[in-house]
Design a protein around this motif. Structure first.
Motif, short mmCIF file in Angstrom:
data_model
loop_
_atom_site.label_atom_id
_atom_site.label_comp_id
_atom_site.label_asym_id
_atom_site.label_seq_id
_atom_site.Cartn_x
_atom_site.Cartn_y
_atom_site.Cartn_z
N LEU A 184 0.80 -1.81 0.21
CA LEU A 184 0.20 -0.07 -0.12
C LEU A 184 1.13 1.16 0.23
CD1 LEU A 184 -2.84 -0.87 2.45
CD2 LEU A 184 -3.04 -1.55 0.22
N GLN A 185 0.76 2.05 -1.07
CA GLN A 185 1.22 3.26 -1.16
C GLN A 185 0.43 4.39 0.35
OE1 GLN A 185 1.73 5.75 -5.27
NE2 GLN A 185 0.23 6.79 -4.17
N ASN A 186 1.32 5.28 0.89
CA ASN A 186 1.19 6.17 1.88
C ASN A 186 -0.04 6.94 1.52
OD1 ASN A 186 2.59 4.30 3.66
ND2 ASN A 186 4.15 5.73 2.99
N PHE A 187 0.15 7.87 0.47
CA PHE A 187 -0.50 8.21 -0.09
C PHE A 187 -1.38 8.79 -0.51
CE2 PHE A 187 2.00 10.39 3.51
CZ PHE A 187 1.49 10.57 4.92
N GLU A 188 -2.83 8.66 -1.01
CA GLU A 188 -2.32 9.07 -2.54
C GLU A 188 -3.60 10.12 -2.80
OE1 GLU A 188 -4.29 9.02 -6.38
OE2 GLU A 188 -2.95 7.70 -5.61
N PRO A 189 -3.96 11.31 -3.22
CA PRO A 189 -2.83 11.36 -4.69
C PRO A 189 -1.17 12.07 -3.39
CG PRO A 189 -3.49 13.69 -4.68
CD PRO A 189 -4.64 12.85 -3.46
N TYR A 204 10.78 8.57 -0.44
CA TYR A 204 11.21 8.02 -0.04
C TYR A 204 9.25 7.99 1.20
CZ TYR A 204 13.18 6.74 4.73
OH TYR A 204 13.67 5.91 6.41
N HIS A 205 8.87 8.86 1.47
CA HIS A 205 7.38 8.28 2.09
C HIS A 205 6.02 8.86 1.29
CE1 HIS A 205 9.51 9.53 6.04
NE2 HIS A 205 9.27 8.18 6.45
N ASN A 206 6.69 8.99 -0.24
CA ASN A 206 5.63 9.24 -1.36
C ASN A 206 4.81 8.31 -2.01
OD1 ASN A 206 4.04 12.06 -0.93
ND2 ASN A 206 5.19 12.73 -1.81
N ARG A 207 6.34 8.03 -3.15
CA ARG A 207 5.89 6.70 -3.27
C ARG A 207 6.38 5.45 -2.86
NH1 ARG A 207 8.05 4.13 -8.43
NH2 ARG A 207 10.04 4.95 -7.78
N PHE A 208 7.28 5.30 -2.33
CA PHE A 208 7.44 3.94 -2.10
C PHE A 208 6.08 3.17 -0.89
CE2 PHE A 208 12.25 5.69 -3.05
CZ PHE A 208 12.31 5.28 -4.10
N ILE A 209 6.78 1.71 -0.87
CA ILE A 209 5.94 0.99 -0.41
C ILE A 209 6.72 0.35 1.00
CG2 ILE A 209 4.65 -1.21 -0.43
CD1 ILE A 209 3.72 0.24 -1.88
N TRP A 210 6.14 0.61 2.04
CA TRP A 210 6.74 0.30 3.41
C TRP A 210 5.85 -1.08 3.70
CZ3 TRP A 210 10.04 3.95 7.09
CH2 TRP A 210 10.28 5.10 6.49
N PRO A 211 6.48 -1.90 4.13
CA PRO A 211 5.95 -3.22 4.49
C PRO A 211 5.05 -3.05 5.78
CG PRO A 211 8.36 -3.65 3.57
CD PRO A 211 8.15 -2.30 3.81
N TRP A 212 5.80 -1.99 6.55
CA TRP A 212 5.22 -2.31 7.87
C TRP A 212 3.47 -1.75 7.88
CZ3 TRP A 212 2.71 1.64 11.04
CH2 TRP A 212 2.97 2.96 10.78
#
Length: 436
Positions: free
Chosen positions: A299-304, A339-347
Motif C-alpha cells: 500500500l502506498q502511503n498517500f493518494e495523491p 521516501y514517504h510518497n511513492r515507496f512501499i513500507w511493508p509495516w
C-alpha cells in the motif's frame, strides 16, 4: 485457502524474523529500528519505532524489551512532560555525515561519555538542526504503554509506577489541542513518522493516535482505581473521536491527511479502522484503500502523493543528485523525495492485514467474514513473497517490483524493526486463530 508452498514461506519468514528481532534489542536500553552496526538507526531507541513494535510484538512476546524501551524514554522526560524523539548512544547526525559515520561511536564516547559523564543522549523535537519533528511521540508512547499494561503483570506494574509520568506527558500534548473540537493542531514541519514531508494543521494520523492514547489512559486509570481521571479521559476520548469522524473522515471511505484535504492518508485510515470504526464500517474503507492505494508490493502511503513543494528541502536535494547520476550513468535511481510518497513500507501493509483480520473476526455476516479471512491470508502470503524476493525485511520497497527501493546515496535498512514486528504481529494473530 493457501497452498502448502505459501504456508511454508510464511512460516519460514516468521521463524527468521523471530530470530532477527532478538538482535534489535539491547538489554537495559531498548529496541533499535535497525540492528546493523553501520545503520543510521543503530544504537538508537526511537519513540515512534519502539511504540509501534511494542504494540505489534514486544508487549506480548518480549515484555523485558518493551519495559526497557519505555523506561529509557521516560527516564529523559522533560519537566514540561515532553518525551524525547529518540535516545542515542551514537550521535546520529555524525552517522549521517559522509566520511564521519564510522567514527560516530568514538566521537560520542569522547564528548558524551568522557566529557559529560553520560552514556546516553536524548534528542527532542527540533534537536536535529530543527528538522526532526516529534508531534506523534507522546500519543504513540502512551498507546504502547497501554498495550504493555494490558499484556502482562510486568506491564501492569510498570504502568502503575509510571502513571504520573503518563499524565504529565498527556498534559504536555494537550497544549496542542484546539479547545473548540479537541483535535491536535500541528504547528511544526516534519511532525510525524512521514518526516520527509512538511505538514501542518489538524493531521489525520496524529489525531487518530491521540484519540487512542486517551482511551489507553482511561483504561489504565480505571484499572488502578483512579476513577475520576478515568472519567475525564473518557470524555476527552469521546469528544476527540467525534471530531475526527466529523472533520477527518471522508464519506467516500478514508481518513484524510488533514482537515480540509481530500488526500487519502493510508496510515491514518488503517489505524482509524483499528481504533475508531466497527467491522461493518471498516469494509468501506478497506475497499477504498485496495482500490486506490494498492500497488504490486503493498500500500502506498498517500493518494495523491504530496507535490514537490511539500517535501522537505533536504529530501528534494536527493532528487537532484538522482537526476545527475542518471544523466551520467543511465542508471535509474530515485531521490529521497519518494521516501514517504511513492515507496512501499511493508509495516504499513502488514498493519492493513490486521484490519482485514478485524473484519474477519467481528463482522456480523458470515460471508463477509469468510471473504476477509481469505483476503488477510492472501495479503500475508503476498507480503512474505515480496520480502523473500527482496532479500530481507527491508524498510522500503519499490512499488512495482519486489526489490529494495533504489535511492541515490541511501541504502534502505535491511532488517528494519517496523517491518519485522508488524509482520510477526499479523503472523501470531493468524496462528492464534488457527488460520495457519
Amino acid at each position: 485457502m493457501l497452498d502448502p508452498k505459501q504456508v511454508a514461506t510464511i512460516e519460514a519468514t516468521a521463524r527468521r524474523y523471530e530470530k532477527l528481532l532478538k538482535e534489535n534489542f539491547c538489554p537495559n536500553f531498548g529496541i533499535f529500528p535497525s540492528a546493523q552496526s553501520n545503520s543510521n538507526f543503530f544504537n538508537q531507541v526511537y519513540a515512534r519505532d519502539s511504540a509501534h513494535a511494542i504494540c505489534s510484538y514486544f508487549a506480548e512476546a518480549h515484555p523485558e524489551a518493551a519495559e526497557c524501551s519505555l523506561a529509557t524514554l521516560f527516564k529523559f522526560q522533560r519537566e514540561d512532560g515532553a518525551i524525547p524523539l529518540r535516545v542515542e548512544r551514537e550521535f546520529q547526525l555524525i552517522k549521517l555525515t559522509p566520511g564521519l559515520n564510522r567514527f560516530s561511536k568514538q566521537i560520542f564516547d569522547l564528548v558524551q561519555l568522557r566529557l559529560k559523564g553520560e552514556k546516553e543522549h536524548p534528542v527532542f523535537e527540533g534537536g536535529d538542526c530543527g528538522v526532526s519533528g516529534a508531534e506523534d511521540t507522546i500519543p504513540l508512547v502512551l498507546i504502547a504503554a497501554g498495550e504493555f499494561f494490558n499484556s502482562s503483570p510486568k506491564g501492569r506494574s510498570f504502568g502503575q509506577s509510571q502513571f504520573v509520568r503518563f499524565q504529565h506527558a498527556t498534559a504536555f500534548f494537550q497544549t496542542k489541542i484546539d479547545p473548540s473540537d479537541g483535535l491536535a493542531v500541528i504547528t511544526r514541519m516534519n511532525p510525524d513518522w512521514a518526516d520527509s514531508l512538511n505538514r501542518k494543521g489538524k493531521l489525520g494520523g496524529i489525531n487518530v493516535w491521540w484519540a487512542r492514547s486517551l482511551k489507553a489512559m482511561e483504561f489504565m486509570a480505571k484499572s488502578i482505581g483512579r476513577d475520576k481521571d478515568a472519567k475525564r479521559f473518557h470524555e476527552d476520548f469521546r469528544r476527540t473521536k467525534q471530531s475526527i469522524l466529523e472533520k477527518l473522515y471522508a464519506p467516500e471511505g478514508y481518513f484524510r491527511a488533514k482537515e480540509g484535504d481530500n488526500r487519502i492518508d493510508t496510515v491514518a485510515s488503517i489505524f482509524g479502522i483499528l481504533y475508531l470504526l466497527s467491522p461493518v464500517e471498516a469494509v468501506k474503507v478497506v475497499k477504498t484503500l485496495d482500490g486506490r492505494v494498492r500497488k504490486t508490493t503493498g500500500l502506498q502511503n498517500f493518494e495523491p502523493p504530496y507535490p514537490a513543494g511539500d517535501i522537505a528541502p533536504s529530501h528534494r536535494a536527493w532528487g537532484f543528485l538522482a537526476y545527475i547520476k542518471q544523466a551520467a550513468t543511465g542508471k535509474e535511481e530515485s531521490g529521497m523525495e519518494d521516501y514517504h510518497n511513492r515507496f512501499i513500507w511493508p509495516w504499513v501493509t502488514c498493519q492493513s492485514i490486521q484490519v482485514k483480520i478485524k473484519i474477519a473476526t467481528g463482522h456480523p455476516e458470515e460471508n463477509i467474514r469468510a471473504e476477509f479471512k481469505g483476503e488477510a491470508l492472501k495479503d500475508l502470503a503476498q507480503v512474505s513473497d515480496s520480502l523473500q524476493k527482496a532479500g530481507g525485511p527491508y524498510e522500503i520497497l519499490d512499488p512495482d517490483e519486489a526489490r529494495p527501493a533504489r535511492i541515490v546515496a541511501y541504502t534502505p535498512q535491511s532488517n528494519f524493526l517496523g517491518t519485522m514486528a508488524a509482520y510477526q504481529g499479523v503472523y501470531r494473530r493468524a496462528k492464534r486463530l488457527g488460520w495457519l
